[in-house]
Structures are given as C-alpha cells and as structure tokens.
Motif scaffolding. Structure first.
Motif, PDB file in Angstrom:
ATOM      1  N   VAL A  80       0.829  -1.219   0.000  1.00 40.27           N
ATOM      2  CA  VAL A  80       0.000   0.000   0.000  1.00 40.27           C
ATOM      3  C   VAL A  80       0.858   1.262   0.000  1.00 40.27           C
ATOM      4  CG1 VAL A  80      -1.904  -1.146   1.214  1.00 40.27           C
ATOM      5  CG2 VAL A  80      -0.229   0.173   2.518  1.00 40.27           C
ATOM      6  N   ILE A  83       0.079   3.911  -2.657  1.00 39.40           N
ATOM      7  CA  ILE A  83      -1.173   4.632  -2.415  1.00 39.40           C
ATOM      8  C   ILE A  83      -0.949   5.713  -1.371  1.00 39.40           C
ATOM      9  CG2 ILE A  83      -3.581   4.420  -1.685  1.00 39.40           C
ATOM     10  CD1 ILE A  83      -3.456   1.458  -2.481  1.00 39.40           C
ATOM     11  N   SER A  86       1.130   8.634  -2.653  1.00 42.56           N
ATOM     12  CA  SER A  86       0.351   9.501  -3.533  1.00 42.56           C
ATOM     13  C   SER A  86      -0.608  10.378  -2.737  1.00 42.56           C
ATOM     14  CB  SER A  86      -0.422   8.652  -4.552  1.00 42.56           C
ATOM     15  OG  SER A  86       0.458   7.913  -5.369  1.00 42.56           O
ATOM     16  N   VAL A 239      -3.472   8.989  -7.029  1.00 41.08           N
ATOM     17  CA  VAL A 239      -4.073   8.221  -5.931  1.00 41.08           C
ATOM     18  C   VAL A 239      -5.014   7.169  -6.495  1.00 41.08           C
ATOM     19  CG1 VAL A 239      -5.496   8.319  -3.860  1.00 41.08           C
ATOM     20  CG2 VAL A 239      -3.902  10.191  -4.356  1.00 41.08           C
ATOM     21  N   CYS A 242      -2.998   4.371  -8.418  1.00 39.59           N
ATOM     22  CA  CYS A 242      -2.253   3.501  -7.507  1.00 39.59           C
ATOM     23  C   CYS A 242      -3.197   2.595  -6.728  1.00 39.59           C
ATOM     24  CB  CYS A 242      -1.402   4.329  -6.545  1.00 39.59           C
ATOM     25  SG  CYS A 242       0.057   5.066  -7.314  1.00 39.59           S
ATOM     26  N   LEU A 243      -4.362   3.128  -6.359  1.00 40.06           N
ATOM     27  CA  LEU A 243      -5.358   2.330  -5.665  1.00 40.06           C
ATOM     28  C   LEU A 243      -5.894   1.225  -6.582  1.00 40.06           C
ATOM     29  CD1 LEU A 243      -7.952   3.625  -3.184  1.00 40.06           C
ATOM     30  CD2 LEU A 243      -8.711   2.083  -4.981  1.00 40.06           C
ATOM     31  N   TRP A 246      -3.173  -1.476  -6.922  1.00 41.82           N
ATOM     32  CA  TRP A 246      -3.103  -2.336  -5.734  1.00 41.82           C
ATOM     33  C   TRP A 246      -4.283  -3.293  -5.713  1.00 41.82           C
ATOM     34  CZ3 TRP A 246      -5.983  -3.566  -1.446  1.00 41.82           C
ATOM     35  CH2 TRP A 246      -5.305  -4.190  -0.382  1.00 41.82           C
TER      36      TRP A 246
END
Length: 292
Positions: A80, A83, A86, A239, A242-243, A246
């Motif tokens: 994480v 995330i 970011s 954000v 990247c979320l 993941w």
C-alpha cells in the motif's frame, strides 16, 4: 491474490471498502514507519483501544497483517506504500488545513526532496489525467454497481464526514474515497462524466444523493461549478491509479479485471508506477525518507 466470487463486489469495491477509511490508512502508514505492537499505534495515533482493535482485526483478516510477536505487514500490506505516498503528496500540495504539518519527503537515491510522478511502468512516460494517454475502462468484472463498497460512509478520526477538514492527516482523501457515492462519483468524473443526469445514471442513486455528493466535491474544490474536475481534482489521479493497481494485484474476480487500460503512446497495458520528480528514477518503498 484473493479470488472474488462471480457477480459480487469486484477488486475496486473490495479495496474501497477496506482502505476508504482514515484509521486504516493511518494504521498502515505507521506500520510502514515501524509500528508493530498495539502500544506503538496507541502512542502515535489519537485512537481508542476499541477502534484500533477493530481495524487491526479487519486488516489482519484481509491479509495485510499477520499476527505473531505483534503485527507484521505482509507483502500485500506493505504494497500500500504507493497509495499512501500519492495521498501524502496530494494532501501536502492541495490541502492546507491539517492538525499537524505533514512531513517532507527525500528520495534516498538522490538525497533530494521530491514529489512522486505517475508513470507507465512499461515505457516510463509520465501520465496525467488530462493528457488522454490512457484508453480503456471497465473490464469483465467492471460496473458501477460492483465497484462501490458495501459500507455507506466511513467515520473519520474527527467524527463527521466532511465537517472539520483538519480532523486528521488524510482529511480530504477520506472525504473523496471514504463514502461509497463520493468514490463512485470521482470515478465517473475521471471517466469523463460531467452532466448531472449521467452521474445519476452511473451511480444509480436518487437525485438528492447525487446532488449532495456533488455539493461535497464542489465544496472541496475537486469539481467546478459545471461538474468538471478542477486542477485539484485532476491531481488526485495518481491516488486513483495507484489504488486501482493495488486492488487488481491482490483481488481477482472470477470474470476478470474490473478495469483495463492501455497506454496509448507505447501500446502496453497500463500498470501504474511512481518516479522521483527530482532524479527521474523509479521510486521504491525503502528509498522514501520522511523529513521533519
């Protein structure tokens, strides 16, 4: 990788339900900074025993921690970091009101302050929301209904959903992704939606709910009066990506991915990565150093 049942919440919905919560994000942040015992989090965060116990249990059940001599981050939990980095950079740049000043960031390899830059992992080209370099959208398990979490609103550390925006270290991020309808509306905005009727269709919710969410995002300066993403809103793109990255590394629906994007300039499937704005090298978790 966790396999998700067909027809249920997809990777995005599951991830928003898990990470769209300020306490969970703060617990993970402190774990990345070395916290591993219950007393570590109690000393570092203004969190009650009951809330900390509940969040640690939930994150452990989800495979982000393992119990042993305290709580140890798994590979899934440590992942994480992109995330959180970011979020850290976005809140630092766009949200002036915090209870405490956010620390700075130094890249260990160049020993300079930096911002994370979203890039295509295949060709290393920078990617921004406004450059239209990504093509794609919902994949086999993707839909608005399956991409929102089951919980309606995450309570933040300061108690209200938006109200006091300096309640924690990630106040506006939590307002954006901690409510299922706000998260869906942000996702729709990044897919080009900017008409009230289209937001209502995507969210499949009442006009009152949609109007309330739009007012919230406008009050945060993320949407303009004509319901388009502002510069602040567009800057939230790293954000989001990247979320998404993941989510799809660690959760897989039976039908396939929830979102599929191609980086048009190089033709590769888009996988988000972060580079250092100062030296241009790829960022790694171990090389991000907070400064006072």
């Amino acid at each position: 990788m966790t396999e998700l049942p067909a027809g249920q919440r997809n990777a995005i919905g599951v991830t928003l339900g898990l990470l769209g919560d300020e306490w969970s994000l703060l617990i993970l942040r402190e774990a990345l900074l070395g916290a591993s015992r219950f007393v570590d989090w109690r000393a570092r965060l203004p969190i009650s025993n009951a809330v900390l116990t509940a969040r640690l249990s939930r994150l452990t059940d989800a495979g982000l921690f393992v119990r042993g001599n305290g709580y140890r981050l798994t590979e899934r939990g440590a992942d994480v970091w992109s995330i959180l980095l970011s979020i850290w950079a976005w809140e630092d740049r766009w949200v002036p009101g915090h209870v405490e000043r956010l620390p700075g960031r130094v890249h260990r390899l160049c020993d300079k302050p930096f911002d994370p830059v979203l890039v295509c992992s295949a060709c290393d080209a920078a990617v921004v929301a406004s450059d239209r370099s990504l093509a794609g959208g919902f994949g086999p398990s993707g839909s608005w209904e399956r991409s929102v979490p089951e919980a309606t609103t995450r309570r933040r550390s300061g108690g209200g959903e938006v109200g006091s925006l300096n309640a924690g270290l990630f106040p506006e991020t939590t307002a954006l992704i901690g409510n299922r309808w706000s998260a869906a509306l942000v996702g729709a905005a990044f897919q080009g939606v900017h008409r009230f009727s289209d937001f209502q269709r995507c969210l499949n919710s009442s006009p009152t709910m949609v109007a309330d969410r739009i007012r919230t995002l406008c009050s945060l300066g993320v949407l303009s009066d004509d319901y388009r993403l502002t510069a602040k809103g567009l800057a939230f793109f790293p954000v989001v990506m990247c979320l998404v990255g993941w989510a799809q590394r660690w959760y897989r629906a039976a039908e396939g991915p929830a979102l599929v994007y191609r980086h048009v300039p190089c033709g590769a499937d888009f996988v988000a990565a972060l580079d250092c704005s100062t030296c241009g090298d790829r960022l790694a978790r171990k090389d991000v150093v907070p400064t006072s």
